[in-house]
Scaffold this motif. Structure first.
Motif, PDB file in Angstrom:
ATOM      1  N   TYR A  16      68.613  50.602  -3.393  1.00  0.00           N
ATOM      2  CA  TYR A  16      68.505  49.444  -4.281  1.00  0.00           C
ATOM      3  C   TYR A  16      68.117  49.965  -5.655  1.00  0.00           C
ATOM      4  N   SER A 136      56.730  45.085  -4.413  1.00  0.00           N
ATOM      5  CA  SER A 136      57.560  46.281  -4.629  1.00  0.00           C
ATOM      6  C   SER A 136      58.766  46.130  -3.708  1.00  0.00           C
ATOM      7  N   SER A 138      60.985  48.031  -2.383  1.00  0.00           N
ATOM      8  CA  SER A 138      61.140  48.912  -1.229  1.00  0.00           C
ATOM      9  C   SER A 138      60.021  48.716  -0.201  1.00  0.00           C
ATOM     10  N   ARG A 141      60.636  46.974   3.221  1.00  0.00           N
ATOM     11  CA  ARG A 141      61.249  47.681   4.358  1.00  0.00           C
ATOM     12  C   ARG A 141      60.219  48.433   5.175  1.00  0.00           C
ATOM     13  N   SER A 188      60.000  53.037 -11.479  1.00  0.00           N
ATOM     14  CA  SER A 188      61.278  52.457 -11.068  1.00  0.00           C
ATOM     15  C   SER A 188      61.526  51.093 -11.704  1.00  0.00           C
ATOM     16  N   MET A 192      64.824  50.535 -13.808  1.00  0.00           N
ATOM     17  CA  MET A 192      65.842  49.547 -13.420  1.00  0.00           C
ATOM     18  C   MET A 192      66.162  48.632 -14.591  1.00  0.00           C
TER      19      MET A 192
HETATM   20  O1  PMV Z   1      60.356  49.668  -4.659  1.00  0.00           O
HETATM   21  P1  PMV Z   1      60.606  50.068  -6.047  1.00  0.00           P
HETATM   22  O2  PMV Z   1      60.685  48.878  -6.929  1.00  0.00           O
HETATM   23  O3  PMV Z   1      59.661  51.105  -6.530  1.00  0.00           O
HETATM   24  O4  PMV Z   1      62.071  50.728  -6.153  1.00  0.00           O
HETATM   25  C1  PMV Z   1      62.494  51.800  -5.363  1.00  0.00           C
HETATM   26  C2  PMV Z   1      63.881  52.209  -5.687  1.00  0.00           C
HETATM   27  C3  PMV Z   1      64.400  53.441  -4.965  1.00  0.00           C
HETATM   28  O5  PMV Z   1      63.397  54.078  -4.226  1.00  0.00           O
HETATM   29  C4  PMV Z   1      64.923  54.442  -5.975  1.00  0.00           C
HETATM   30  C5  PMV Z   1      65.566  53.073  -4.046  1.00  0.00           C
HETATM   31  C6  PMV Z   1      65.185  52.332  -2.802  1.00  0.00           C
HETATM   32  O6  PMV Z   1      65.994  51.484  -2.350  1.00  0.00           O
HETATM   33  O7  PMV Z   1      64.125  52.601  -2.225  1.00  0.00           O
END
Ligand code: PMV
Length: 325
Positions: A16, A136, A138, A141, A188, A192
Motif C-alpha cells: 500500500y 497506521s 499497515s 494487518r 511514510s 505518500m
Molecule cells: O503503515 P504506514 O502508513 O507506515 O505505511 C506503510 C507502507 C509500506 O510499509 C511501505 C507498505 C505496506 O503496505 O506496508
C-alpha cells in the motif's frame, strides 16, 4: 485500568502506498502481508486518573515527537468511552524503530489491543484492526497473524481486514538484512502525500493494484511460490518507482539495499526459492521457504554493509499478555 499487549511487524507482499482519505486514513489501495514472529513490540497501557495528559515512553525514553500520534490513537477509545481519561503508554521494540522494519505496524496494533484490554472494551479483532488502521495503515494487518489482506471498496471507502483463510499452514521465512539502523528521513505518511501530489506514475500505481491483489491471493491459496515471488517483487519495485518519480524523488534505498536485492536475484536464478521486498526504508526482506533460510541468511551476511541479519517465521496477531510476563 492496565493491560499489556505484544504484536509483530508485518511485511507487505502487495504494498500500500497513498491514501484515498487522509482524514480517516483510508489507503488508496488494498494490500496483502505476512505477519512475522521474532520481531516484537510490547506495550503496556495504563489509564490513570492522576495524569494531566498522555505519556509515551519507547525503549526507555520519553517521546515528545511521537506523543501526538499516540494520543490521536487513544482518542479513538475516548470517543467510544466518553469518561476515559489520560494514559501512560510504555512500549519496547526488540528491533530498530522507524527504519523500515514496520515498527509502526507492530506499535499501533499493540497499542489498540492493550488499550482495549485496559478499558475492558472487548472489541472484536475486525474492529480492533479498523482502529489500528486509523492510526497506521499497515498496523491493521498486524492485528491478525499469518497471511492477511486489507481489502478496499473504493466507492464506499470501506476497508475489510482479514486473514487469508486456507493459507495458515504455508510456512514461509523472512530473512531481514538490516543495512542501516538510522531512522528514515521521510516518514511514510509524508512520503505518500508527496507521491500523490507530484509523481506522474501515481494513477498507474493505483490502477494496477486490484490485479496484483487477485494474482497474489490466488497464488497464496495455491501455494505457488514462483507466482507469489514475481508479483511481490513487481509490487515492491512499482511502489519504489512511483515514489522515486515524486518531486523531490524519494530514495529509500542505500547501496547495500541494491546489492542485497542483486544477491537475492542471483540465488533465485541458481534455483533457490527466494524473492525480495523492501518497504519505506533501506532494509531488504528476503522471503523464502524455511528449508532455505540458513542459505539465504548466510548469503546476505556476506554482503558488505549489512549490519545484521534476522530470520523470522510467520507469527501470530496482536494479543494481550500478562502484565509481568
Ligand atoms: O503503515 P504506514 O502508513 O507506515 O505505511 C506503510 C507502507 C509500506 O510499509 C511501505 C507498505 C505496506 O503496505 O506496508
Amino acid at each position: 485500568m492496565k493491560a499489556t499487549a505484544v504484536a509483530h511487524p508485518n511485511i507487505a507482499l502487495v504494498k500500500y502506498w497513498g491514501k484515498l482519505d487522509s482524514g480517516r486514513n483510508v489507503p488508496a489501495v488494498g494490500s496483502i502481508s505476512i505477519t512475522l514472529d521474532t520481531l516484537a513490540t510490547r506495550t503496556t497501557v495504563t489509564f490513570d486518573e492522576g495524569l494531566a495528559e498522555d505519556e509515551f515512553t519507547l525503549d526507555g525514553r520519553s517521546q515528545p515527537n511521537r506523543i501526538d500520534r499516540v494520543s490521536r490513537c487513544l482518542d479513538l477509545f475516548r470517543e467510544l468511552r466518553q469518561e476515559t481519561g489520560f494514559a501512560r503508554v510504555v512500549s519496547d521494540n526488540n528491533f530498530p524503530t522507524a527504519a523500515g522494519l514496520a515498527s509502526s505496524a507492530s506499535g499501533f496494533s499493540a497499542l489498540v489491543v492493550a488499550a482495549d484490554g485496559a478499558l475492558r472494551t472487548g472489541l472484536d479483532r475486525a474492529t480492533l484492526a479498523q482502529l489500528a488502521r486509523r492510526c497506521s495503515g499497515s498496523a491493521a494487518r498486524s492485528v491478525f497473524g499469518g497471511f492477511v489482506e486489507l481489502e478496499l471498496e473504493r466507492a464506499t471507502k470501506n476497508t475489510t481486514i482479514r486473514p487469508i483463510m486456507g493459507a495458515e499452514d504455508w510456512p514461509l521465512s523472512a530473512v531481514v538484512a538490516v543495512t542501516s539502523v538510522a531512522a528514515k528521513e521521510v516518514g511514510s505518511t509524508a512520503g505518500m502525500e508527496l507521491t500523490e501530489r507530484t509523481s506522474p506514475f501515481y494513477a498507474a500505481w493505483v490502477a494496477g493494484s486490484e490485479n496484483d491483489l487477485t494474482v497474489a491471493r490466488q497464488a497464496i491459496l495455491g501455494r505457488d511460490f514462483e507466482v507469489v515471488a514475481d508479483i511481490s517483487e513487481h509490487s515492491c519495485l512499482k511502489m519504489h518507482a512511483v515514489a522515486l518519480a515524486a518531486r523531490p524523488g524519494l530514495v529509500y534505498w542505500n547501496g547495500t539495499t541494491v546489492e542485497c536485492m542483486r544477491v537475492v536475484r542471483r540465488l533465485r536464478r541458481a534455483g533457490t526459492a527466494v524473492f525480495f521486498t523492501v518497504d519505506a526504508g533501506p532494509q531488504v526482506k528476503a522471503i523464502c521457504l524455511p528449508a532455505d533460510a540458513a542459505e539465504v541468511a548466510s548469503a546476505l551476511e556476506q554482503v558488505p554493509g549489512v549490519v545484521d541479519v534476522l530470520t523470522c517465521g510467520l507469527g501470530a496477531g496482536a494479543r494481550l499478555v500478562a502484565d509481568d510476563s
